[in-house]
Design an enzyme around this catalytic site. Structure first.
Site, mmCIF file in Angstrom:
data_model
loop_
_atom_site.group_PDB
_atom_site.id
_atom_site.type_symbol
_atom_site.label_atom_id
_atom_site.label_comp_id
_atom_site.label_asym_id
_atom_site.label_seq_id
_atom_site.Cartn_x
_atom_site.Cartn_y
_atom_site.Cartn_z
ATOM 1 N N PRO A 131 -5.493 3.803 -0.047
ATOM 2 C CG PRO A 131 -5.136 5.023 -2.015
ATOM 3 C CD PRO A 131 -4.915 5.062 -0.525
ATOM 4 C CB CYS A 132 -4.620 -1.396 -0.137
ATOM 5 S SG CYS A 132 -6.072 -1.666 0.894
ATOM 6 C CG HIS A 133 -9.512 0.558 -3.368
ATOM 7 N ND1 HIS A 133 -9.285 1.345 -2.253
ATOM 8 C CD2 HIS A 133 -9.958 1.386 -4.339
ATOM 9 C CE1 HIS A 133 -9.590 2.603 -2.548
ATOM 10 N NE2 HIS A 133 -10.005 2.650 -3.807
#
Length: 170
Positions: A131-133
């Site tokens: 989850p880089c977001h």
């Protein structure tokens, strides 16, 4: 099993999920920055003909429908040692929470590494699942997302807790 991929239609646009052997190795939006050339994805197959890609497609659909908060897939992240360390920290960020690039750098014991962390986050080959977001700017702003800031906002909105019923009496 060799490298192969499937393209899945989502509300955020087409997503290419790439597998190699028994692991997911990529998840990319069509217009994503740093997206490898399609020749790196292997053969295009139907998700129904591949157990791993079926599971990945199903879990992505469940996540995007608000029915799933974590993914249960075997992953293989290819990158430098530093990138893999950053991505490991990203995997620890809980659903619905955000952290800053500086926070990730501090977790790696390198306060001055925020820029390098940003580059590593932007190079994440398995977006959404890793989850880089969930990484935002120090001032709370949405900064840098290889899939585009509009998608980053959509993913973060998806992860927001439901609003309390304002008219409810306790």
């Amino acid at each position: 099993m060799s490298r192969r991929h499937v393209v899945v239609a989502t509300g955020l646009g087409p997503v290419t999920i790439v597998a190699d052997g028994e692991c997911v190795v990529g998840l990319y939006f069509d217009d994503q920055a740093r997206r490898p050339d399609d020749s790196h994805f292997g053969d295009a197959i139907g998700a129904a003909s591949d157990e791993l890609l079926t599971a990945a497609s199903s879990q992505l659909a469940e996540y995007l429908a608000g029915e799933r908060t974590t993914f249960d897939l075997p992953l293989a992240l290819t990158g430098t040692d530093f990138q893999r360390r950053v991505w490991a920290v990203l995997e620890e960020i809980p659903f619905g929470e955000t952290v800053t690039y500086g926070w990730v750098a501090e977790r790696l014991r390198g306060k001055g590494l925020s820029y390098a962390v940003g580059r590593a986050v932007g190079s994440n080959p398995i977006g959404v699942i890793v989850p880089c977001h969930r990484v935002i700017g120090a001032d709370g702003s949405l900064t840098g997302y290889a899939g585009g800031l509009e998608r980053k906002q959509a993913l973060l909105t998806l992860e927001e807790p439901p609003a309390e019923d304002a008219g409810r009496l306790f």
